[in-house]
Scaffold this active site. Structure first.
Site, PDB file in Angstrom:
ATOM      1  N   ASP A  17       0.857  -1.183   0.000  1.00  0.00           N
ATOM      2  CA  ASP A  17       0.000   0.000   0.000  1.00  0.00           C
ATOM      3  C   ASP A  17       0.901   1.243   0.000  1.00  0.00           C
ATOM      4  O   ASP A  17       1.656   1.458   0.950  1.00  0.00           O
ATOM      5  CB  ASP A  17      -0.898  -0.037   1.246  1.00  0.00           C
ATOM      6  CG  ASP A  17      -1.950   1.058   1.236  1.00  0.00           C
ATOM      7  OD1 ASP A  17      -1.985   1.843   0.273  1.00  0.00           O
ATOM      8  OD2 ASP A  17      -2.718   1.123   2.212  1.00  0.00           O
ATOM      9  N   ASP A 111      -2.959   2.366  -5.891  1.00  0.00           N
ATOM     10  CA  ASP A 111      -1.882   2.362  -4.890  1.00  0.00           C
ATOM     11  C   ASP A 111      -1.851   1.134  -3.992  1.00  0.00           C
ATOM     12  O   ASP A 111      -1.133   1.122  -3.003  1.00  0.00           O
ATOM     13  CB  ASP A 111      -1.960   3.631  -4.032  1.00  0.00           C
ATOM     14  CG  ASP A 111      -3.122   3.599  -3.066  1.00  0.00           C
ATOM     15  OD1 ASP A 111      -4.171   3.054  -3.426  1.00  0.00           O
ATOM     16  OD2 ASP A 111      -2.966   4.090  -1.944  1.00  0.00           O
ATOM     17  N   GLU A 112      -2.592   0.117  -4.352  1.00  0.00           N
ATOM     18  CA  GLU A 112      -2.662  -1.057  -3.478  1.00  0.00           C
ATOM     19  C   GLU A 112      -2.732  -2.331  -4.293  1.00  0.00           C
ATOM     20  O   GLU A 112      -3.442  -2.378  -5.300  1.00  0.00           O
ATOM     21  CB  GLU A 112      -3.991  -1.013  -2.712  1.00  0.00           C
ATOM     22  CG  GLU A 112      -3.927  -0.535  -1.311  1.00  0.00           C
ATOM     23  CD  GLU A 112      -5.288  -0.681  -0.662  1.00  0.00           C
ATOM     24  OE1 GLU A 112      -5.661  -1.775  -0.275  1.00  0.00           O
ATOM     25  OE2 GLU A 112      -5.989   0.346  -0.576  1.00  0.00           O
TER      26      GLU A 112
HETATM   27 MG   LIG Z   1      -2.374   3.983   0.156  1.00  0.00          MG
END
Ligand SMILES: [Mg+2]
Length: 361
Positions: A17, A111-112
């Site tokens: 993350d 983003d993950e």
């Molecule tokens: Mg994040």
């Protein structure tokens, strides 16, 4: 070691993350923003916060909060509009790092992602070492920090990545799973939102170890199919595989009003929802052809209006026009009062595929 069966103990899953991703990208692009409270939001009166830097978070600012509230909490905050094309580009650079180790990648958003490194391309036996290497390489290539969680399944890895944020790593070995999850508030379990949390609270269940005391039959009688999943998660068991072909069929968000509203009063509620759905689509790297407007009347009747455009909607402005059209041109009864409004999107394509995009659905 064989705590919960073979499948459970044999997997090595990493959840990565990126830390305050959009805001960190903005700080990277404009170094004078480093160390300052950066709030990423569209520049409009009724905007919602897309992302906040850690400095801004210390003022209590969170994603999806109205930008006007963020401004009140932190008048010196620096508001910048999101640049999703840039976030998408960096997200692709990060994905190339993952690919050095495994092709079993399940992106959750820009983003993950989950990575299954049980068998990996470099034959590194330690998932912790892989997570550490990935973090280092992401930093070298993008100059951004990521946090990593390592565990025997997706559920544990996801909770672990949040454990030592920012720029952290947390490893939960199979033998430590129960000790790790037992004291957590039930809200940490994915799928438990405010409603389920409140319902568990009325049953005096606040933390995971209390949830683990309830029988499967009882949980199923309370929550149906989700009850069965809860029974497993409370024991640290999650057999869901890292799914490289996860295809979303729809996305939606909605607001319930404290007091019922007329159609004219709803317009101001619809704008932030339009942004929210646009941000969700952008963060998941999706474009949609079909949008839905859902209204619930004061007496709980649902009304839905949909519009499909021949080409996917490519900008927030375009989407605002479409939603206004749904609100005003689809003959909704003007004399009614409504208690809820929602916007949904479906009929997706993935813009990053480029060129003539194949339809996913
Ligand atoms: Mg994040």
């Amino acid at each position: 070691m064989q705590l919960c069966g073979d499948e459970y103990s044999l997997k090595k899953i990493i959840h990565i993350d990126m830390d305050a991703f959009y805001a960190s990208v903005e700080q990277r692009e404009k170094p004078d923003l480093i160390g300052r409270p950066v709030i990423v939001a569209w520049p409009s009166k009724r905007s919602v916060v897309c992302a906040a830097s850690y400095e801004a978070r210390s003022f209590g600012i969170r994603s999806a909060m109205p930008a006007s509230r963020a401004k009140k909490l932190c008048p010196e905050g620096i508001f910048v509009p999101p640049q999703f094309h840039l976030y998408r580009q960096i997200s692709n650079e990060v994905k190339l790092v993952y690919r050095r180790y495994t092709d079993l990648i399940e992106p959750l958003s820009l983003d993950e992602a989950y990575l299954d490194v049980t068998k990996n391309k470099l034959e590194i036996p330690s998932a912790t070492e892989i997570a550490q290497r990935i973090k280092t390489e992401i930093k070298q290539i993008t100059d951004l920090n990521a946090s990593a969680g390592v565990g025997p399944n997706k559920f544990i890895a996801k909770i672990a990545s949040d454990w030592n944020k920012p720029n952290g790593i947390c490893v939960v070995k199979p033998k430590d799973v129960l000790r790790f999850i037992s004291p957590l508030p039930v809200r940490k379990i994915p799928g438990i939102g405010p409603a389920t949390e409140a319902s568990l609270k009325t049953r005096h269940i606040h933390i995971v170890s209390e949830l683990a005391c309830i029988s499967e039959a009882q949980l199923v009688s309370w929550y149906g199919k989700f009850g069965k999943r809860l029974f497993n998660l409370a024991r640290g068991i999650d057999l869901s595989p890292v799914n490289i072909n996860r295809v979303r069929k729809s996305l939606s968000c909605e607001t319930t009003f404290e007091q019922d509203k007329t159609l004219a009063q709803i317009e101001s509620e619809v704008l932030p929802l339009t942004e929210k759905i646009w941000n969700q689509l952008s963060s998941k790297n999706l474009e949609a052809n079909t949008f839905h407007l859902k209204l619930k009347t004061h007496d709980f009747r649902n009304t839905t209006r949909s519009k499909t455009s021949p080409k996917p909607v490519r900008s927030l402005e375009e989407l605002k026009v479409l939603v206004q059209h749904l609100l005003y041109k689809s003959r909704l009864p003007k004399n009614l009062r409504y208690r809820l409004v929602g916007i949904g999107a479906s009929n997706f394509i993935q813009p990053s595929i480029g060129g003539d995009q194949p339809r996913l659905l």
